[in-house]
Design an enzyme around this catalytic site. Structure first.
Site, short mmCIF file in Angstrom:
data_model
loop_
_atom_site.label_atom_id
_atom_site.label_comp_id
_atom_site.label_asym_id
_atom_site.label_seq_id
_atom_site.Cartn_x
_atom_site.Cartn_y
_atom_site.Cartn_z
CG ASP A 88 -1.64 1.00 1.03
OD1 ASP A 88 -2.46 1.38 -0.50
OD2 ASP A 88 -2.74 0.97 2.59
CB CYS A 109 -6.08 4.26 -3.08
SG CYS A 109 -6.69 3.12 -4.32
ZN ZN Z 1 -4.95 1.73 2.55
#
Ligand code: ZN
Length: 302
Positions: A11, A236
């Site tokens: 991430d 993201c």
């Molecule tokens: Zn995340």
């Protein structure tokens, strides 16, 4: 004692424009292990055209340290990704993703919210059939980048449906950092009541500065595991404006100072933050690594 899952290699890096070589990703994983982290999201098995930073997923897996005491998570969004992850034979746990809103589910993985629940269930079953564990994250559980508020009842219903696939845990993710502590306490309280048998994990982004407060309340509300990324890297590719994860070192500082053990060495993390800043060629968002060490060591005090 709480558990912190390091998600920086996945991430943290997935939205970075600077391509990080496989060696750099493996170094990040090795550093997390040295600091005491025992569960790491090492990569994702997704389309390399949409997330180029994760194109070397198989190469990262091949170079993972051989550690029986560390759980390596591979994030997968569909059956094809699950097959790739299982084929490496290095991934211990599949992480599936179901998305709480239709708009974000479409942007993130080309499915409706309901479709993402079905696929996540299939992925968990594939993991189990291969002798691995499978867990699921409910993304955008505290707010959607396109639709705004997400109803708590929707998230509870999704978790209840996902529980039928018997995941090893369910994670609530604040993908865009929109959540607040009262909301975290309320939603986790409802999930604990609805699904008392399932361990819960929480995943917060610090987009609006509420990340650490949300993590604190999550643990007070019964969550046993929190995701974090070294240095507070993250974002993201499919959520406009999403900023970094909560930083592992800031989280460790907060909990350890408050008497809640993490099993992770803060000074080791701070040293790795500085290393990662050099790799990324910028100052990382995490705050503890920029502050004077506290409490000061005896030599510094003199
Ligand atoms: Zn995340």
């Amino acid at each position: 004692m709480i558990e912190i899952v390091e998600v920086g290699p996945r991430d943290g890096l997935q939205n970075e424009e600077t391509n990080i070589e496989t060696d750099g990703k493996v170094s990040l994983i090795e550093r997390a292990i040295v600091a005491g982290v025992r569960r790491i999201e090492v990569t994702s098995f997704v389309n390399p055209r949409t997330v180029p930073q994760m194109a070397d997923a198989e190469a990262v897996c091949e170079a993972l340290p051989n550690r029986d005491d560390v759980i390596y998570i591979g994030l997968v969004l569909n059956q094809r990704g699950a097959l790739r992850a299982l084929a490496t034979e290095r991934i211990d746990q599949l992480g599936a993703v179901a998305v709480a809103s239709d708009s974000f589910a479409m942007a993130n993985q080309g499915q409706t919210s309901e479709g993402s629940v079905d696929v996540a269930g299939q992925i968990i079953e594939m993991a189990r059939a291969a002798g691995k564990s499978g867990q699921v994250t409910i993304a955008a559980a505290f707010g959607c980048p396109f639709e705004g508020e997400v109803a708590e009842g929707k998230v509870v219903a999704m978790a209840t449906a996902l529980a039928k696939a018997q995941p090893s845990e369910i994670c609530l993710a604040d993908t865009i950092g929109a959540g607040n502590p009262a909301q975290v306490a309320s939603l986790i309280g409802r999930l604990r009541t609805a699904l008392p048998q399932i361990p819960l994990r929480a995943h917060f982004h610090n987009t609006r500065g509420t990340g650490l407060a949300n993590a604190w309340v999550a643990v007070q509300s019964g969550v046993s595991t929190i995701d974090a990324a070294l240095g507070g890297l993250g974002g993201c590719p499919f959520a406009p404006g999403a900023a970094g994860n909560i930083s592992t070192e800031d989280l460790v500082y907060m909990f350890e100072r408050a008497g809640i053990a993490t099993g992770i060495d803060l000074s080791s993390l701070v040293e790795s933050n500085h290393w990662l800043g050099d790799v990324m060629q910028r100052q990382l968002p995490g705050m503890v690594a920029r502050a004077p060490f506290f409490p000061a060591s005896r030599s510094q005090a003199c």
